[in-house]
Design an enzyme around this catalytic site. Structure first.
Site, mmCIF file in Angstrom:
data_model
loop_
_atom_site.group_PDB
_atom_site.id
_atom_site.type_symbol
_atom_site.label_atom_id
_atom_site.label_comp_id
_atom_site.label_asym_id
_atom_site.label_seq_id
_atom_site.Cartn_x
_atom_site.Cartn_y
_atom_site.Cartn_z
ATOM 1 N N THR A 1 -0.188 1.706 6.934
ATOM 2 C CA THR A 1 -0.085 0.483 6.144
ATOM 3 C C THR A 1 0.028 -0.704 7.078
ATOM 4 O OG1 THR A 1 1.273 -0.801 4.613
ATOM 5 C CG2 THR A 1 2.422 0.877 5.894
ATOM 6 N N GLY A 2 -0.605 -1.796 6.720
ATOM 7 C CA GLY A 2 -0.543 -2.981 7.578
ATOM 8 C C GLY A 2 -1.850 -3.740 7.520
ATOM 9 N N THR B 1 0.842 -1.189 0.000
ATOM 10 C CA THR B 1 0.000 0.000 0.000
ATOM 11 C C THR B 1 0.881 1.244 0.000
ATOM 12 O OG1 THR B 1 -1.863 -1.025 1.088
ATOM 13 C CG2 THR B 1 -1.532 1.295 1.568
ATOM 14 N N GLY C 1 -5.176 -4.156 7.747
ATOM 15 C CA GLY C 1 -6.213 -3.127 7.771
ATOM 16 C C GLY C 1 -7.310 -3.314 8.807
ATOM 17 N N ARG D 1 -14.452 -6.944 0.619
ATOM 18 C CA ARG D 1 -13.630 -6.516 1.768
ATOM 19 C C ARG D 1 -13.001 -5.134 1.534
ATOM 20 N NH1 ARG D 1 -8.044 -4.957 2.735
ATOM 21 N NH2 ARG D 1 -7.605 -5.440 4.897
ATOM 22 N N GLY E 1 -10.333 -2.365 3.339
ATOM 23 C CA GLY E 1 -9.342 -2.208 4.402
ATOM 24 C C GLY E 1 -9.412 -0.837 5.048
ATOM 25 N N ASP E 2 -8.351 -0.504 5.747
ATOM 26 C CA ASP E 2 -8.315 0.766 6.480
ATOM 27 C C ASP E 2 -7.990 1.968 5.598
ATOM 28 O OD1 ASP E 2 -5.754 -0.492 6.159
ATOM 29 O OD2 ASP E 2 -4.913 1.115 7.377
HETATM 30 N N1 ASP Z 1 -3.701 -1.641 4.943
HETATM 31 C C1 ASP Z 1 -3.994 -2.239 3.665
HETATM 32 C C2 ASP Z 1 -5.313 -2.969 3.742
HETATM 33 O O1 ASP Z 1 -5.590 -3.591 4.746
HETATM 34 C C3 ASP Z 1 -2.958 -3.207 3.209
HETATM 35 C C4 ASP Z 1 -1.544 -2.677 3.177
HETATM 36 O O2 ASP Z 1 -1.172 -1.841 3.970
HETATM 37 O O3 ASP Z 1 -0.787 -3.114 2.297
HETATM 38 O O4 ASP Z 1 -6.047 -2.963 2.776
#
Ligand code: ASP
Length: 310
Positions: A227-228, A176, A230, A204, A206-207
């Site tokens: 990032t992480g 991300t 989500g 789905r 994410g955050d």
């Molecule tokens: N945070 C992003 C998600 O959950 C994924 C990512 O950080 O790569 O969609």
């Protein structure tokens, strides 16, 4: 002088020294540097933080190396569904899109939601209709195809598993993307863009496009892009939490960002990182994973481009 600053990320995850070839490492650093300098030159010339984060994120979306725009991961159906958000710290104006496909630069569509619609967050079919009303061209599926990405999906296809693309144990690439900036006028902005998680299903989200979770900006405190994993960032309202710790507890940017990543997120089982900037041009880039693709540059011209925890 009002100190300006910019920070960008290209995802956090299992990024262990020695796992990547020197050539790959070089390619990542070059892509991060190019995106960073694009955003930085906007700030240096007196442009807005909004324009700076857009320019930086567009550059990262156009690179196949990161999980956003061109490099987006595959869903369980073999498609690409992208999410993006932008927020301005002065007015708390914001725009977000989710579950969109075929759009080359989702962050630009998010800005159009902010500037050209009465709304804040558009998703799926509706968001695509909005894009079509503004004559956005649609890219063919082949534009988003990447052999490595496809293989990541094949490894999970038919299972219930979904994963952060850069957490694959064998090789870590993509992620991300996001940017945060403070401009010469003391205004903040944050932008985040993602393809989400490989093999995701059921619509789905994410955050990243969720304001306060993966993306937030407020001139009173800071601009944040996460990032992480989500789901945990949404549950922890992570980006807003950094802002709250500064506003209501008086923590510094660095202390607030570390509290969220090293403590609050870990307590609920979340992994990842964030980038943040405040109105004094301070920058924080904490992560609780092995690494995070990241880069920053301040008004003194100090430039950092890093991957590991060094
Ligand atoms: N945070 C992003 C998600 O959950 C994924 C990512 O950080 O790569 O969609």
């Amino acid at each position: 002088m009002q100190p300006y600053a910019i920070a960008i990320h290209g995802g956090a995850g299992t990024l262990v020294k020695g796992m990547m070839t020197p050539e790959k490492e070089k390619a990542y650093k070059e892509a991060l540097t190019a995106a960073l300098r694009k955003g930085y030159s906007v700030l240096k010339e007196g442009g807005t933080a909004t324009e700076a984060v857009i320019q930086a994120v567009v550059a990262l979306e156009d690179s196949p190396l990161f999980n956003a725009g061109k490099g987006s991961v595959f869903t369980a159906d073999g498609t690409h569904e992208m999410d993006a958000a932008i927020m301005e710290g002065r007015s708390l104006n914001a725009g977000a899109v989710s579950l969109i496909s075929g759009i080359k630069n989702p962050v630009v569509l998010a800005r159009d939601v902010m500037e050209k619609s009465e709304h804040v967050f558009l998703a799926g079919e509706g968001a695509m209709k909005f894009a079509s009303s503004l004559d956005y061209p649609l890219e063919a599926e082949s534009y988003f195809y990447d052999a490595f990405r496809f293989q990541q999906w094949q490894d999970l296809k038919g299972t219930d598993a979904f994963q952060l693309d850069h957490s694959a144990k064998k090789d870590s690439k993509f992620g991300t993307v996001g940017a945060v900036a403070c401009d010469l006028h003391g205004n903040l902005a944050a932008a985040t863009s993602t393809g989400g998680m490989t093999n995701k299903r059921f619509g789905r989200i994410g955050d990243s496009p969720v304001l306060g979770a993966g993306n937030y900006a407020n001139n009173k405190t800071c601009a944040v892009s996460c990032t992480g994993s989500g789901e945990f960032f949404i549950r922890g309202v992570a980006a807003y939490d950094v802002s709250c710790l500064m506003e209501f507890k008086g923590l510094s940017l660095e202390a607030a960002a570390r509290e969220v990543i090293d403590k609050r997120l870990l307590d609920i089982g979340g992994d990842g990182g964030l980038i943040a900037v405040d109105v004094h041009g301070n920058i924080a880039m904490p992560f609780n994973t092995e690494g995070m693709y990241r880069a920053s540059k301040n008004a003194f011209g100090d430039e950092k481009v890093q991957i590991y925890s060094d």
